[in-house]
Enzyme design. Structure first.
Site, mmCIF file in Angstrom:
data_model
loop_
_atom_site.group_PDB
_atom_site.id
_atom_site.type_symbol
_atom_site.label_atom_id
_atom_site.label_comp_id
_atom_site.label_asym_id
_atom_site.label_seq_id
_atom_site.Cartn_x
_atom_site.Cartn_y
_atom_site.Cartn_z
ATOM 1 C CG ASP A 180 76.558 -7.331 21.369
ATOM 2 O OD1 ASP A 180 75.882 -8.102 20.666
ATOM 3 O OD2 ASP A 180 76.117 -6.789 22.399
ATOM 4 N N GLY A 181 76.392 -6.695 18.215
ATOM 5 C CA GLY A 181 75.628 -5.733 17.413
ATOM 6 C C GLY A 181 75.372 -6.162 15.976
ATOM 7 N NE ARG A 233 72.060 -4.423 19.360
ATOM 8 C CZ ARG A 233 72.907 -4.150 20.337
ATOM 9 N NH1 ARG A 233 72.900 -2.955 20.897
ATOM 10 N NH2 ARG A 233 73.768 -5.063 20.731
ATOM 11 C CD1 TRP A 234 76.341 -2.658 10.731
ATOM 12 C CD2 TRP A 234 75.380 -4.261 9.475
ATOM 13 N NE1 TRP A 234 76.766 -2.493 9.422
ATOM 14 C CE2 TRP A 234 76.193 -3.467 8.645
ATOM 15 C CE3 TRP A 234 74.676 -5.329 8.923
ATOM 16 C CZ2 TRP A 234 76.326 -3.712 7.275
ATOM 17 C CZ3 TRP A 234 74.803 -5.568 7.560
ATOM 18 C CH2 TRP A 234 75.628 -4.763 6.753
ATOM 19 C CG HIS A 290 74.984 -13.402 12.794
ATOM 20 N ND1 HIS A 290 75.386 -12.748 13.944
ATOM 21 C CD2 HIS A 290 73.729 -13.867 13.048
ATOM 22 C CE1 HIS A 290 74.400 -12.823 14.843
ATOM 23 N NE2 HIS A 290 73.392 -13.488 14.319
ATOM 24 C CD1 TRP A 306 74.657 -23.251 23.886
ATOM 25 C CD2 TRP A 306 74.085 -24.032 21.872
ATOM 26 N NE1 TRP A 306 75.775 -23.851 23.339
ATOM 27 C CE2 TRP A 306 75.453 -24.343 22.102
ATOM 28 C CE3 TRP A 306 73.510 -24.424 20.659
ATOM 29 C CZ2 TRP A 306 76.239 -25.023 21.178
ATOM 30 C CZ3 TRP A 306 74.307 -25.101 19.743
ATOM 31 C CH2 TRP A 306 75.642 -25.388 19.990
ATOM 32 C CG LEU A 314 97.286 -12.461 16.357
ATOM 33 C CD1 LEU A 314 97.446 -11.352 17.376
ATOM 34 C CD2 LEU A 314 96.324 -12.029 15.243
ATOM 35 N NE ARG A 332 78.412 -6.368 24.833
ATOM 36 C CZ ARG A 332 77.761 -7.345 25.441
ATOM 37 N NH1 ARG A 332 78.157 -7.743 26.633
ATOM 38 N NH2 ARG A 332 76.724 -7.922 24.882
HETATM 39 C C1 IPE Z 1 77.718 -11.690 23.925
HETATM 40 O O1 IPE Z 1 76.743 -11.018 23.197
HETATM 41 C C2 IPE Z 1 78.141 -12.932 23.195
HETATM 42 C C3 IPE Z 1 78.901 -12.748 21.964
HETATM 43 C C4 IPE Z 1 79.283 -11.607 21.464
HETATM 44 C C5 IPE Z 1 79.258 -13.965 21.272
HETATM 45 P P1 IPE Z 1 75.181 -11.224 23.454
HETATM 46 O O2 IPE Z 1 74.487 -10.394 22.452
HETATM 47 O O3 IPE Z 1 74.865 -12.678 23.470
HETATM 48 O O4 IPE Z 1 75.008 -10.654 24.928
HETATM 49 P P2 IPE Z 1 73.723 -10.093 25.676
HETATM 50 O O5 IPE Z 1 72.667 -11.145 25.555
HETATM 51 O O6 IPE Z 1 73.318 -8.837 24.978
HETATM 52 O O7 IPE Z 1 74.171 -9.835 27.074
HETATM 53 C C1 IPE Z 2 76.848 -10.616 18.176
HETATM 54 O O1 IPE Z 2 75.781 -9.939 17.616
HETATM 55 C C2 IPE Z 2 76.999 -12.025 17.643
HETATM 56 C C3 IPE Z 2 76.638 -13.077 18.606
HETATM 57 C C4 IPE Z 2 76.220 -12.881 19.827
HETATM 58 C C5 IPE Z 2 76.749 -14.447 18.151
HETATM 59 P P1 IPE Z 2 74.277 -10.145 18.114
HETATM 60 O O2 IPE Z 2 73.678 -11.278 17.367
HETATM 61 O O3 IPE Z 2 74.241 -10.290 19.589
HETATM 62 O O4 IPE Z 2 73.622 -8.779 17.667
HETATM 63 P P2 IPE Z 2 72.609 -7.891 18.493
HETATM 64 O O5 IPE Z 2 73.214 -7.663 19.850
HETATM 65 O O6 IPE Z 2 71.334 -8.663 18.580
HETATM 66 O O7 IPE Z 2 72.482 -6.637 17.703
HETATM 67 MG MG MG Z 3 74.076 -9.000 21.125
#
Ligand code: IPE
Ligand code: IPE
Ligand code: MG
Length: 252
Positions: free
Chosen positions: A26-27, A30-31, A43, A75, A137, A194
């Site tokens: 995640d992130g 924001r990165w 991404h 989605w 792995l 996470r």
């Molecule tokens: C969870 O992250 C899904 C993936 C990392 C693929 P999200 O960014 O979608 O989760 P929420 O919406 O912050 O809970």
């Molecule tokens: C995780 O990063 C990738 C996916 C959920 C596909 P995010 O796209 O959720 O990034 P943030 O949480 O908005 O920073």
């Molecule tokens: Mg996210």
């Protein structure tokens, strides 16, 4: 059980590499925002972090790594971002599958396959087929994955067996439910990491995480690397897993 009996087990934990590590990557957005870049750039850099992490996991001796790459709820993002995430998955499989295969990685996919664009469905199947016999792995890609949806799929499969008369409702146990999940042969995750500072599971592996250790790190996913993985494993190693009992146990 005396104090002395407990000590050796607790000490053994310090050298234990988790057998199965699952990661909520995640992130990315924001990165990118923090650098004034479009979310898609986050991404893209996230894919590089994924490559590093898979390599490190193999070197560290982790047996199974599960990565949350696209959730059933993702989605709901803007179509352009969804499109970009689909393209990145296509590119990842096309570019990296041969290398993963050469490295003896076995690829598995969990999540809903119905309703995906046909070429994506084919690529996912191809990755599983090509690497089926590999012994290194295991890389589990959670794609179009939601844990509640997975449990509902298991319930449907169980109900179908009951309708056929091959299973009695009274015989359904937690072990039965486990057998009907998307990857029933894999061990539960010992450690779930996470990134990005969020402290929630977001519908990831709800059944399998019953006794997983959870480690939340502030790092945004594109910055994740071997050192961050090792730090999370060290935190895991400090934990005392009890599984409802009293004696520290090492792994599952
Ligand atoms: C969870 O992250 C899904 C993936 C990392 C693929 P999200 O960014 O979608 O989760 P929420 O919406 O912050 O809970
Ligand atoms: C995780 O990063 C990738 C996916 C959920 C596909 P995010 O796209 O959720 O990034 P943030 O949480 O908005 O920073
Ligand atoms: Mg996210």
């Amino acid at each position: 059980m005396s104090e002395a009996d407990i000590q050796p087990a607790a000490q053994a934990v310090a050298f234990e590499v988790p057998r199965h590590v699952a990661i909520i990557m995640d992130g990315n957005g924001r990165w990118a925002s923090a650098r004034g870049l479009p979310r898609v750039e986050g991404h893209r850099r996230g894919v590089e972090a994924l490559r590093r992490t898979i390599r490190a996991a193999g070197e560290i001796g982790i047996q199974v790594i599960t990565i949350f790459s696209f959730s059933a709820e993702n989605w709901s993002r803007p179509p352009s971002e969804v499109h970009e995430l689909m393209s990145l998955l296509r590119r990842f499989i096309r570019n990296d599958l041969a290398e993963l295969h050469k490295s003896n990685v076995r690829v598995r996919i969990v999540g809903e396959r119905e309703g995906l664009e046909p070429d994506i469905g084919r690529l996912l199947s191809e990755a599983e087929e090509l690497t089926r016999a590999n012994t290194g792995l295991t890389l589990v890609v959670a794609f179009n994955y939601g844990a509640r949806q997975e449990i509902a799929r298991a319930a449907r499969r169980i109900a179908a067996e009951v309708e056929r008369g091959t299973l009695h409702a009274a015989d359904i146990t937690t072990e039965t439910v486990g057998r009907f999940l998307d990857a029933p042969d894999l061990p539960d995750p010992d450690l779930i990491i996470r990134t990005s500072g969020e402290q929630r599971l977001s519908n990831f592996l709800l059944w399998q995480s019953a006794y997983s250790e959870l480690v939340f790190v502030p790092t945004y996913w594109p910055d994740f690397d071997r050192a961050a993985l090792e730090a999370a494993i060290r935190e895991y190693q400090q934990r005392e897993r009890r599984f409802g009992g009293l004696v520290a146990k090492t792994g599952s």
